[in-house]
Design a protein around this motif. Sequence first.
Motif, PDB file in Angstrom:
ATOM      1  N   GLY A   1      55.901  22.594  49.061  1.00 43.50           N
ATOM      2  CA  GLY A   1      55.768  23.162  50.400  1.00 43.50           C
ATOM      3  C   GLY A   1      57.097  23.290  51.099  1.00 43.50           C
ATOM      4  O   GLY A   1      58.124  22.774  50.665  1.00 43.50           O
ATOM      5  N   GLY A   2      57.073  24.005  52.201  1.00 42.05           N
ATOM      6  CA  GLY A   2      58.283  24.218  52.988  1.00 42.05           C
ATOM      7  C   GLY A   2      57.912  24.596  54.410  1.00 42.05           C
ATOM      8  O   GLY A   2      56.868  24.191  54.926  1.00 42.05           O
ATOM      9  N   GLN A   3      58.767  25.424  55.026  1.00 41.48           N
ATOM     10  CA  GLN A   3      58.543  25.827  56.410  1.00 41.48           C
ATOM     11  C   GLN A   3      58.045  27.269  56.520  1.00 41.48           C
ATOM     12  O   GLN A   3      57.995  27.821  57.617  1.00 41.48           O
ATOM     13  CB  GLN A   3      59.855  25.687  57.201  1.00 41.48           C
TER      14      GLN A   3
ATOM     15  N   HIS B   1      49.027  23.348  55.169  1.00 43.11           N
ATOM     16  CA  HIS B   1      49.097  22.025  55.786  1.00 43.11           C
ATOM     17  C   HIS B   1      48.093  21.885  56.934  1.00 43.11           C
ATOM     18  O   HIS B   1      47.460  20.833  57.088  1.00 43.11           O
ATOM     19  CB  HIS B   1      50.520  21.781  56.287  1.00 43.11           C
ATOM     20  N   ARG B   2      47.927  22.938  57.722  1.00 49.00           N
ATOM     21  CA  ARG B   2      47.036  22.872  58.886  1.00 49.00           C
ATOM     22  C   ARG B   2      45.566  23.064  58.512  1.00 49.00           C
ATOM     23  O   ARG B   2      44.686  22.416  59.085  1.00 49.00           O
ATOM     24  CB  ARG B   2      47.456  23.942  59.905  1.00 49.00           C
TER      25      ARG B   2
END
Length: 446
Positions: free
Chosen positions: A263-265, A273-274
Motif C-alpha cells: 500500500g501507499g498514499q 484501507h478505508r
Amino acid sequence: MQQPDFVTALRRDLADWRQWVGRVVVLAYAAGAGLAVVAFTWLSEQALGGFFALRSWSPWLPLVWVPACTASLVWLTRRFAPGASGSGIPQVMAALSPMVDRERCSLFVSLRLSMAKILLTAGGLLGGLAIGREGPSVQIAAGVMQHAGRWLPERSAINHHGLLVAGGAAGIAAAFNAPLAGVMFAIEELSRKLEERNSGLIVAAIVLAGLMAVSAYGNASYFGEIHVGLLSWHYLLPGLLVVLGCGLTGGLFSRLLHTSMVGGQDYFSRLKHRHPIRFAAACGLVVAVVGLVSDGATFGSGYGYTRRLVEGHMDMPMLYVTLRLVATWLAVWSGVPGGIFAPSLAIGAGIGNDMALLAGMHEGSAPLIAIGMAAFLAAVTQAPLTAFIIVMEMVDGHAMVLSLMTGALGANLISRWISVPLYSALAQAQLCRLDAAPVQRESAAA
C-alpha cells in the motif's frame, strides 16, 4: 582427528533418551503436516470443482457469486484470522525473524491459523478466484510443525526455528509432491543454512511430509510429465526470448504485487484501507468480468489449462497471459488468503506457449513451456533453484535440466533489476503487525 569407536558412539547415542523422543515427535508431526496438506489439497479440488459446477449451471452467476465470496472472505479473515491473509510464506518468514519471540509467533503461525487458512483458501477457490494453494500449504504445515514444540522434552536439541523451517518446507514438498523442492525451499527462502546438528532430522521431516502426498496421490508429478527429446539449436533464440519475457514480466508483476499489498498514499490504497470489504467486492467483480471475457480460463488456480499445455494442447484463449495476470493480481490485492505459485506457473506456461506459436513450433512447444514455467516462477518469487527443481521433476528428459536451470537463473537476474524479493519484502510488512499486537497468547491455546 581420531575415528569414533563404534560401540561407544552407539551406546552414547542410544543413552540420550531426549534426543530419541524429540525425533519421534518431530517425525510424527511431519507426517501430520503432510496429511494436513493432503486434506487441504482434496478440499481445494472439491471447492474448485464446486465453482465450475455453479458456473455450468449459469454462466452469468460469477458476476454475483465471485464478488460476494471475495467480500465475505476478506471480512472473515479480518475479523477472525488476520494472520491468514495472503500467501502464508511471508508469515512463516516473519515468524523466523529474531524480532519475534515465542509468545508473539502465533500472530503469524499457529495451529488455529492453519485451520483458518485451509477453510479460507478453499473458500477462495470455491469463489473462482485466481489463487493457488501452494503458498498457503507452507503456512499450514508450519503451523502444524510448530505445535510439536510443546511435546519436546526440556533441553531438546530441536528448537523452534528448526520446527518452522521443517514445517514450511514440508508444505512445499507435500503440495508439489516434490521433497527435493521442499529441501531447496528451506535453504533458499526460509533459512540460508540448515543447522548442522538438526539438518538430517529436518530433511527427514520434509521427505516424510512429501511421502504422505505420494501415498495419497501416487508418484505422479503435479502437472503431469513433459516429454522432451533431444534439443536442437533452433530452440536457442525462442528460449532466450522466453527467459527475457518471463524475467521482465515476472519482475514487473512482482513489483506490482508488492506495491499493491504493502500500500501507499495513492487513491486505491486509501480506498482499500478505508473500505476493505467494498474494495474486495469490487476486485471480485472485475475478476468475474475477466473470467467471462476469457471464457472461464482465468477462474481458479490455472491448473487445468497448465496441464493441457503440458500435455501438448495449445488451444488457449486470446490474451490468456494478460488476463490471468490481471485476475491473479486483483485476487491477491483484494486481501483473500491464497498463493501465487500455481498462477505463476500457468502464466509462465502461457508465455512459453505463445513464443512457440510465434516461432512456428506447433509440435515442439514442450521445451519452451517448461522453460517459461521455471523462468516466470523464478522471476516472481526470486527463488530460482526452487522454481527450477519444481519444474525439473515434471520433465521426462535430462536434456532439459541445464536449460531449466539457465532459464530460472536468467529470469531471476532480470527480475532483481526491477523488483525487490517479494516474499522478503512482504515479511517485513508482516513484522509491522508486532506494534499493533505486542503480545498474543494464542499459542497456549493452539
